[in-house]
Scaffold this active site. Structure first.
Site, PDB file in Angstrom:
ATOM      1  N   ALA A  41       0.869  -1.171   0.000  1.00 32.53           N
ATOM      2  CA  ALA A  41       0.000   0.000   0.000  1.00 32.53           C
ATOM      3  C   ALA A  41       0.908   1.225   0.000  1.00 32.53           C
ATOM      4  CB  ALA A  41      -0.864  -0.031   1.241  1.00 32.53           C
ATOM      5  N   GLY A  77       0.607  -4.968   0.774  1.00 34.19           N
ATOM      6  CA  GLY A  77      -0.533  -4.987  -0.148  1.00 34.19           C
ATOM      7  C   GLY A  77      -0.172  -5.583  -1.505  1.00 34.19           C
ATOM      8  N   GLU A 123      -0.476  -9.183  -1.083  1.00 39.66           N
ATOM      9  CA  GLU A 123      -1.924  -9.470  -0.987  1.00 39.66           C
ATOM     10  C   GLU A 123      -2.585  -9.426  -2.362  1.00 39.66           C
ATOM     11  OE1 GLU A 123      -2.172  -6.453   2.250  1.00 39.66           O
ATOM     12  OE2 GLU A 123      -3.535  -7.917   3.127  1.00 39.66           O
ATOM     13  N   GLU A 175       4.002  -5.423   7.384  1.00 40.55           N
ATOM     14  CA  GLU A 175       3.151  -4.424   8.038  1.00 40.55           C
ATOM     15  C   GLU A 175       3.510  -4.198   9.502  1.00 40.55           C
ATOM     16  OE1 GLU A 175       2.081  -6.708   5.938  1.00 40.55           O
ATOM     17  OE2 GLU A 175       0.645  -5.820   4.552  1.00 40.55           O
TER      18      GLU A 175
HETATM   19  N1  DAK Z   1       4.609   3.196  -0.375  1.00 41.98           N
HETATM   20  C1  DAK Z   1       5.046   4.366  -0.885  1.00 41.98           C
HETATM   21  N2  DAK Z   1       6.258   4.532  -1.434  1.00 41.98           N
HETATM   22  C2  DAK Z   1       7.090   3.485  -1.434  1.00 41.98           C
HETATM   23  C3  DAK Z   1       6.699   2.206  -0.933  1.00 41.98           C
HETATM   24  C4  DAK Z   1       5.395   2.091  -0.379  1.00 41.98           C
HETATM   25  N3  DAK Z   1       4.940   0.932   0.101  1.00 41.98           N
HETATM   26  N4  DAK Z   1       7.761   1.368  -1.067  1.00 41.98           N
HETATM   27  C5  DAK Z   1       8.739   2.076  -1.657  1.00 41.98           C
HETATM   28  N5  DAK Z   1       8.342   3.345  -1.870  1.00 41.98           N
HETATM   29  C6  DAK Z   1       9.103   4.434  -2.481  1.00 41.98           C
HETATM   30  C7  DAK Z   1      10.168   4.926  -1.509  1.00 41.98           C
HETATM   31  O1  DAK Z   1       9.607   5.879  -0.599  1.00 41.98           O
HETATM   32  C8  DAK Z   1      11.166   5.526  -2.455  1.00 41.98           C
HETATM   33  O2  DAK Z   1      10.693   6.803  -2.838  1.00 41.98           O
HETATM   34  P1  DAK Z   1      11.721   8.073  -2.879  1.00 41.98           P
HETATM   35  O3  DAK Z   1      12.327   8.134  -1.523  1.00 41.98           O
HETATM   36  O4  DAK Z   1      12.688   7.695  -3.978  1.00 41.98           O
HETATM   37  O5  DAK Z   1      10.824   9.226  -3.221  1.00 41.98           O
HETATM   38  C9  DAK Z   1      11.080   4.642  -3.696  1.00 41.98           C
HETATM   39  O6  DAK Z   1       9.827   3.945  -3.606  1.00 41.98           O
HETATM   40  C10 DAK Z   1      12.188   3.604  -3.764  1.00 41.98           C
HETATM   41  O7  DAK Z   1      12.197   2.923  -2.522  1.00 41.98           O
HETATM   42  P2  DAK Z   1      13.524   2.776  -1.634  1.00 41.98           P
HETATM   43  O8  DAK Z   1      14.434   3.926  -1.822  1.00 41.98           O
HETATM   44  O9  DAK Z   1      13.089   2.453  -0.238  1.00 41.98           O
HETATM   45  O10 DAK Z   1      14.191   1.493  -2.334  1.00 41.98           O
HETATM   46  P3  DAK Z   1      15.117   0.398  -1.652  1.00 41.98           P
HETATM   47  O11 DAK Z   1      15.637  -0.419  -2.780  1.00 41.98           O
HETATM   48  O12 DAK Z   1      16.092   1.001  -0.696  1.00 41.98           O
HETATM   49  O13 DAK Z   1      14.109  -0.512  -0.779  1.00 41.98           O
HETATM   50  C11 DAK Z   1      12.095  -1.716  -0.348  1.00 41.98           C
HETATM   51  C12 DAK Z   1      13.099  -1.231  -1.433  1.00 41.98           C
HETATM   52  C13 DAK Z   1      10.893  -2.350  -1.108  1.00 41.98           C
HETATM   53  C14 DAK Z   1      12.742  -2.791   0.520  1.00 41.98           C
HETATM   54  C15 DAK Z   1      11.646  -0.502   0.498  1.00 41.98           C
HETATM   55  O14 DAK Z   1      11.188   0.521  -0.380  1.00 41.98           O
HETATM   56  C16 DAK Z   1      10.526  -0.822   1.452  1.00 41.98           C
HETATM   57  O15 DAK Z   1      10.728  -1.393   2.526  1.00 41.98           O
HETATM   58  N6  DAK Z   1       9.310  -0.382   1.099  1.00 41.98           N
HETATM   59  C17 DAK Z   1       8.148  -0.502   1.961  1.00 41.98           C
HETATM   60  C18 DAK Z   1       7.665  -1.911   1.935  1.00 41.98           C
HETATM   61  C19 DAK Z   1       6.505  -2.065   2.875  1.00 41.98           C
HETATM   62  O16 DAK Z   1       6.587  -1.855   4.104  1.00 41.98           O
HETATM   63  N7  DAK Z   1       5.425  -2.438   2.305  1.00 41.98           N
HETATM   64  C20 DAK Z   1       4.201  -2.655   3.064  1.00 41.98           C
HETATM   65  C21 DAK Z   1       3.437  -1.381   3.058  1.00 41.98           C
HETATM   66  S1  DAK Z   1       2.106  -1.462   4.165  1.00 41.98           S
HETATM   67  C22 DAK Z   1      -5.097  -1.991   4.526  1.00 41.98           C
HETATM   68  C23 DAK Z   1      -4.747  -2.113   3.267  1.00 41.98           C
HETATM   69  C24 DAK Z   1      -3.527  -2.463   2.928  1.00 41.98           C
HETATM   70  C25 DAK Z   1      -2.584  -2.645   3.866  1.00 41.98           C
HETATM   71  C26 DAK Z   1      -2.917  -2.493   5.160  1.00 41.98           C
HETATM   72  C27 DAK Z   1      -4.164  -2.181   5.478  1.00 41.98           C
HETATM   73  N8  DAK Z   1      -6.394  -1.615   4.803  1.00 41.98           N
HETATM   74  C28 DAK Z   1      -6.817  -0.496   4.078  1.00 41.98           C
HETATM   75  C29 DAK Z   1      -7.148  -2.238   5.800  1.00 41.98           C
HETATM   76  C30 DAK Z   1      -1.289  -2.920   3.445  1.00 41.98           C
HETATM   77  C31 DAK Z   1      -0.288  -2.253   3.982  1.00 41.98           C
HETATM   78  C32 DAK Z   1       0.961  -2.260   3.311  1.00 41.98           C
HETATM   79  O17 DAK Z   1       1.131  -2.738   2.241  1.00 41.98           O
END
Ligand code: DAK
Length: 263
Positions: free
Chosen positions: A69, A114, A117, A137
């Site tokens: 997400a 997400g 998912e 998450e």
């Molecule tokens: N959202 C927004 N931007 C993101 C992103 C994300 N999930 N993942 C990466 N980016 C962006 C980064 O902010 C960065 O942007 P800039 O800083 O360049 O502007 C760009 O993509 C490149 O990312 P990194 O610089 O971090 O790249 P790395 O190679 O160093 O790392 C990484 C890649 C995938 C390991 C890292 O980006 C990372 O950890 N990303 C977050 C992964 C994460 O935590 N994903 C889960 C998100 S929470 C719900 C619905 C859905 C959900 C929950 C509830 N309801 C509505 C009930 C789901 C939640 C999630 O998915």
């Protein structure tokens, strides 16, 4: 042939197979409300074409299928808006799951949160050997909210779901294949070809039989899925109001470690 192009989603079809590409590579294809809304609008449009017998979903670029997400936009949402976002996302996943044709996720890189998912809502997951999977998450003070708690159990069992969701661990495509999360592995350069070949294999079968099989297979899980999804959303919304959720998302955006306090 491109049949539709929106900023965040590219849609095309060739013969019996349609392809949807999530197109936000600068944000690693993170799912914001526009992407979710576009999925909700696009899938019924694709399915209006009775020729279409399979759909492939993939992410633009080499780095990510979908990295989750969109944390930047999610962190800005108040209680009302987050409930709308939940609804939008759950509807998008159901739209894929209930599509009258099989949907294949072609996972090229990160499939996190997400994004994983989204893959779980698809019928078949084909992954590049370079792909990575995880439900991180808990690093953000929340739980999966697009059905991951339920669909991961259904696909891989309670043990694997516990391991991945409680730890936030990110695993390789090979390990994902080992636990039954991934159905087929491909060399990175061959991923699209392998996904297309598999889609063509399905598309060549009797469409009513494929549809009937999809419906019956899905029905076996339906009741527990629906009640589980309700619980997941309730718990997600409760956690979204926590101090740790705010800290987790701020820490991600500020590129630092989160300090959780259990509140
Ligand atoms: N959202 C927004 N931007 C993101 C992103 C994300 N999930 N993942 C990466 N980016 C962006 C980064 O902010 C960065 O942007 P800039 O800083 O360049 O502007 C760009 O993509 C490149 O990312 P990194 O610089 O971090 O790249 P790395 O190679 O160093 O790392 C990484 C890649 C995938 C390991 C890292 O980006 C990372 O950890 N990303 C977050 C992964 C994460 O935590 N994903 C889960 C998100 S929470 C719900 C619905 C859905 C959900 C929950 C509830 N309801 C509505 C009930 C789901 C939640 C999630 O998915």
């Amino acid at each position: 042939m491109a049949i539709m192009e929106e900023e965040c989603l590219k849609v095309s079809s060739e013969g019996l197979v349609a392809e949807i590409v999530v197109n936000r590579p600068k944000s690693l294809n993170a799912l914001n409300a526009d992407v979710l809304q576009s999925i909700n609008l696009t899938i019924p449009k694709i399915l209006k074409n009775e020729q279409i017998r399979a759909i492939i979903i993939r992410g633009e670029g080499e780095k990510a299928f979908v990295a989750g997400a969109d944390i930047h936009s999610m962190s800005q949402l108040g209680p009302r808006a987050i409930a709308d976002y939940v609804e939008l996302g759950q509807r998008a996943m159901r739209c894929i799951e209930a599509a009258r044709v099989p949907v294949i996720a072609a996972v090229n890189g990160y499939a996190l949160g997400g994004g994983m998912e989204l893959a779980l809502a698809c019928d078949i997951i084909i992954a590049s050997k370079a792909a990575k999977f995880g439900q991180p998450e808990v690093n953000l003070g929340i739980i999966p909210g697009f059905g991951g708690t339920q669909r991961l159990i259904q696909r891989c069992g309670l043990g694997a779901a516990r391991r991945l969701i409680l730890s936030g661990e990110i695993i390789s495509a090979e390990e994902a294949s080992h636990i039954g999360l991934v159905d087929k592995l491909a060399e990175p350069a061959d991923l699209i070809t392998v996904a297309q070949q598999f889609a063509q294999t399905i598309a060549a079968k009797a469409p009513l039989a494929v549809r009937g099989a999809k419906d019956v297979l899905r029905a076996s899980q339906e009741q527990s899925l629906l009640s589980g999804l309700r619980l997941e959303v309730e718990k997600f919304l409760e956690l979204f109001g926590s101090v740790d959720r705010e800290e987790g998302m701020n820490a991600f955006m500020q590129k630092r470690e989160a300090k959780f306090v259990g509140k």
